[in-house]
Structure formats: C-alpha cells, structure tokens
Design an enzyme around this catalytic site. Sequence first.
Site, PDB file in Angstrom:
ATOM      1  N   THR A 262       7.982 -36.554   2.298  1.00  0.00           N
ATOM      2  CA  THR A 262       8.347 -35.508   1.332  1.00  0.00           C
ATOM      3  C   THR A 262       9.180 -36.187   0.265  1.00  0.00           C
ATOM      4  O   THR A 262       9.729 -37.259   0.509  1.00  0.00           O
ATOM      5  CB  THR A 262       9.221 -34.438   2.043  1.00  0.00           C
ATOM      6  OG1 THR A 262       8.468 -33.828   3.089  1.00  0.00           O
ATOM      7  CG2 THR A 262       9.747 -33.371   1.100  1.00  0.00           C
TER       8      THR A 262
ATOM      9  N   ARG B  11      -0.092 -24.323   8.195  1.00  0.00           N
ATOM     10  CA  ARG B  11       1.258 -24.713   8.652  1.00  0.00           C
ATOM     11  C   ARG B  11       2.160 -24.970   7.436  1.00  0.00           C
ATOM     12  O   ARG B  11       1.793 -25.674   6.500  1.00  0.00           O
ATOM     13  CB  ARG B  11       1.168 -25.971   9.517  1.00  0.00           C
ATOM     14  CG  ARG B  11       2.533 -26.491   9.999  1.00  0.00           C
ATOM     15  CD  ARG B  11       3.122 -27.531   9.062  1.00  0.00           C
ATOM     16  NE  ARG B  11       4.337 -28.133   9.587  1.00  0.00           N
ATOM     17  CZ  ARG B  11       5.135 -28.925   8.868  1.00  0.00           C
ATOM     18  NH1 ARG B  11       4.856 -29.201   7.621  1.00  0.00           N
ATOM     19  NH2 ARG B  11       6.219 -29.443   9.405  1.00  0.00           N
ATOM     20  N   VAL B  12       3.339 -24.405   7.474  1.00  0.00           N
ATOM     21  CA  VAL B  12       4.316 -24.645   6.413  1.00  0.00           C
ATOM     22  C   VAL B  12       5.592 -25.162   7.060  1.00  0.00           C
ATOM     23  O   VAL B  12       6.058 -24.602   8.053  1.00  0.00           O
ATOM     24  CB  VAL B  12       4.616 -23.350   5.618  1.00  0.00           C
ATOM     25  CG1 VAL B  12       5.697 -23.592   4.583  1.00  0.00           C
ATOM     26  CG2 VAL B  12       3.347 -22.836   4.950  1.00  0.00           C
ATOM     27  N   GLY B  13       6.128 -26.239   6.513  1.00  0.00           N
ATOM     28  CA  GLY B  13       7.372 -26.794   7.046  1.00  0.00           C
ATOM     29  C   GLY B  13       8.579 -26.239   6.311  1.00  0.00           C
ATOM     30  O   GLY B  13       8.581 -25.106   5.830  1.00  0.00           O
TER      31      GLY B  13
ATOM     32  N   THR C 119      14.160 -34.111   4.026  1.00  0.00           N
ATOM     33  CA  THR C 119      12.849 -34.633   4.400  1.00  0.00           C
ATOM     34  C   THR C 119      12.880 -34.835   5.923  1.00  0.00           C
ATOM     35  O   THR C 119      13.938 -34.844   6.530  1.00  0.00           O
ATOM     36  CB  THR C 119      12.534 -35.981   3.711  1.00  0.00           C
ATOM     37  OG1 THR C 119      13.496 -36.959   4.138  1.00  0.00           O
ATOM     38  CG2 THR C 119      12.585 -35.871   2.191  1.00  0.00           C
ATOM     39  N   GLY C 120      11.700 -35.009   6.502  1.00  0.00           N
ATOM     40  CA  GLY C 120      11.652 -35.220   7.950  1.00  0.00           C
ATOM     41  C   GLY C 120      11.017 -34.042   8.654  1.00  0.00           C
ATOM     42  O   GLY C 120      10.297 -33.245   8.039  1.00  0.00           O
TER      43      GLY C 120
ATOM     44  N   GLY D 261      10.114 -30.848   9.621  1.00  0.00           N
ATOM     45  CA  GLY D 261      10.414 -29.567   8.997  1.00  0.00           C
ATOM     46  C   GLY D 261      10.772 -28.480   9.983  1.00  0.00           C
ATOM     47  O   GLY D 261      11.627 -27.636   9.699  1.00  0.00           O
TER      48      GLY D 261
HETATM   49  N1  GLY Z   1       9.742 -31.890   5.802  1.00  0.00           N
HETATM   50  C1  GLY Z   1       8.412 -31.688   5.410  1.00  0.00           C
HETATM   51  C2  GLY Z   1       7.605 -30.957   6.387  1.00  0.00           C
HETATM   52  O1  GLY Z   1       7.948 -30.885   7.557  1.00  0.00           O
HETATM   53  O2  GLY Z   1       6.568 -30.442   5.999  1.00  0.00           O
END
Ligand code: GLY
Length: 364
Positions: free
Chosen positions: A213, A241-243, A264-265, A267
């Site tokens: 990200t 899927r949404v983070g 980031t990382g 989600g």
């Molecule tokens: N941090 C980005 C995601 O998990 O989509």
Amino acid sequence: MTNPPLSRRQLLGSAALVGAAAFLPADLAAQDSVPSTAPAGDGFVLVTSANGLEAAKVARQALIQGKDPLDAAIAGVNVVELDPDDVTVGYGGIPNEEGVVELDAAVMDGRTMRAGAVAALTGVKTPSKVARLVMDQTDRVFLVGAGARRFATAHGFPDENLLTEKTRKIWLHWKNRLSDLDDWIEAARDADDPDVKRFLEKYGREYFRPQGTIHMSVRSAKGDLVGVTTTSGLFFKIPGRVGDSPVIGAGLYSENGVGSAGSTGRGEANLLTCGSHTVVEYLRDGLTPEEACLRALKRIAEKTHLVPRHRDEKGRPKFNVNFYCVDAAGRAAGAALWSGSKYVVGDAGGVRTLESAWLYRRDA
Ligand code: GLY
C-alpha cells in the site's frame, strides 16, 4: 479524559497486556526500539511508506511550489499508482483470486474534516483521484464496487485493463499451483518465468499473503494536515474484500491541530482497531508521533487475531502493520510491529528514508 504523555519505556512497559497475555511475550516491556522520529520543522513535512520515495519527491516539489497539500499528496501517490512495477498499488497491482484488479483508496482533509473513499474499484489506475472526487463532488464519503465504477465513468475515467502482462503471469502461476484437486495444472516453465521468479523471491516467503500500500500524510507550512492512502490490497483476495486502506479511521485519519496518520500492512488487524484514528487520539493525549504509533501497534498486538494461527511460538503476531504519522508541530514518525520496516520523510531539506521504530525484533 486525557492521559499524560508517556515515555517510550513507560509506553512499552505499561501493564495494558491484560486479555492478550497468552499471546504476548512476557518480556515485551524489556524490548526497545530504535529512535525514528524525524525532527520537527517550521515548514512543510510529509511522511510516507518506504515505496513512496519517488512519490515524496513529487509531493515535495509541489509543496515547494505552494500547491495545496492534498493536491500535492495525491500527485505524489499517483506516481506509484501509475507505476506498473509496484505490484501493490494501482495499475499493475496484484489482482483478486479471479484475476481482476480491485483498488481501494481514501483521502482526508484535516482542514474541513471531510473525506472521500472508494473500494473494490475496477478499471481506474488512480483511485486516489476518484476518492478526491467523492469528497469534493458528493455529499457522501464512501463508494464501492459497481457504484464507484459508475461514479468514475461519470467523471470521465475510462475503463482500463489494470492487469499487466507481469501480473497476469504471476496470478496464473498462483492459480495453477493453488490445488491438486482442481482443473488448473502447474506447468514447470511457469516458475522459471523471470517475472514470476522475482515476485516469489520478494514475496513468496511471507507467512501471510502480503498487502502493500502507499500512505502519505502532509503537514503544510501553514500547519494544515491531510492524508491519502491507496492500494490494490491483499494479493489474490476474495473478490470484494476490502482492507483498512479506504476506511476512514483505519487506513488514514487527519485532523487539523492534532495530526495525520495512515497505515500499511495487514488490513484486517488494523480495521479491528481503527488504527489511524487511534494514533491521532494518542497525539491528542500528548504522545509524540513515534509513541502514538507504537502504542497503537501495541493495541493491535494485544487485541486482534488472538488465535494460534496468527501467532508464532512466542505468541507474537505473524503479520506486520506499519503506521506513519505527522503531528501538528511537524514531527514525523514511522513504526511497525516488526523491525526492518522503513518510511520516508520529506521537508524543505530534502527526502530521506528512515528506519521505522518497532515492537518486536525480527531475529529475536
Ligand atoms: N493494508 C492494505 C490492505 O490490507 O488491503
């Protein structure tokens, strides 16, 4: 109710491990982290993820020219969104399990406390621009899927193929080797393809499928605070899927007078703690940016994914989460659950990559 500021030792040694004791190392309090907070400046300051070096240069130039800080931040991340070699963001991002690139992005303006976001958006290389339009051109905050696509089309964004030849080969390799029980067969030559090999060398050994990200927070010379986060999300994700990235409060949060933060990382871990909002709340309580990031990470370590499959033999998270933060005074920091992460800071003096603070040492 506000808490008094904590020193790093107090922070790491606080007794807030209750409830997660079975999963946290007994000696967490004894661990320390490398200093990473960038010095405060009177002018503008930007902080971004390690993949944002070029983005930081572009945003910095825009800020030197006196451009609006949110325009500058978006122009910066657009560089990475349009870069087919960054497989974690925008054009050329790793697709979902069906080979379709679905993008998530959000922007937040701490001057107005307005925000815009899109998720599972297809066919637009620069979802951060669409997120900005949601903020500026609607009375809403978050558009997803087909609705986000129609909104982008209405605003003149063509429906483009975001899958590059490289990411198509990487996806096909993943698909072919997924199972012995389906109809897709792994060809020996697939893994010899240089693009596939480079991908596997970089990401193949991660325990959890990675989710790169870019986040950028800016504190302008006037003290205004804004942020943008954009991603292609978890590699080979379930469609839809949404983070955390496009979720205001999780993937980013910006508030004038307090600070701006993003992540980031993994989600899911950050979604469960509304991490970026948490970082900004800790700033409000008087913590420094580095302390605020570390404390929010500690909450993730304590409160999320408390099941054995997400923990190593010492009870530590097997995943990583990074926070990036700038406060109203222009102090910037980056921190991660695990050592080895980096972040980028830009100001009038230039752009530099720094070591993130951390909770857990990778080789310990
Ligand atoms: N941090 C980005 C995601 O998990 O989509």
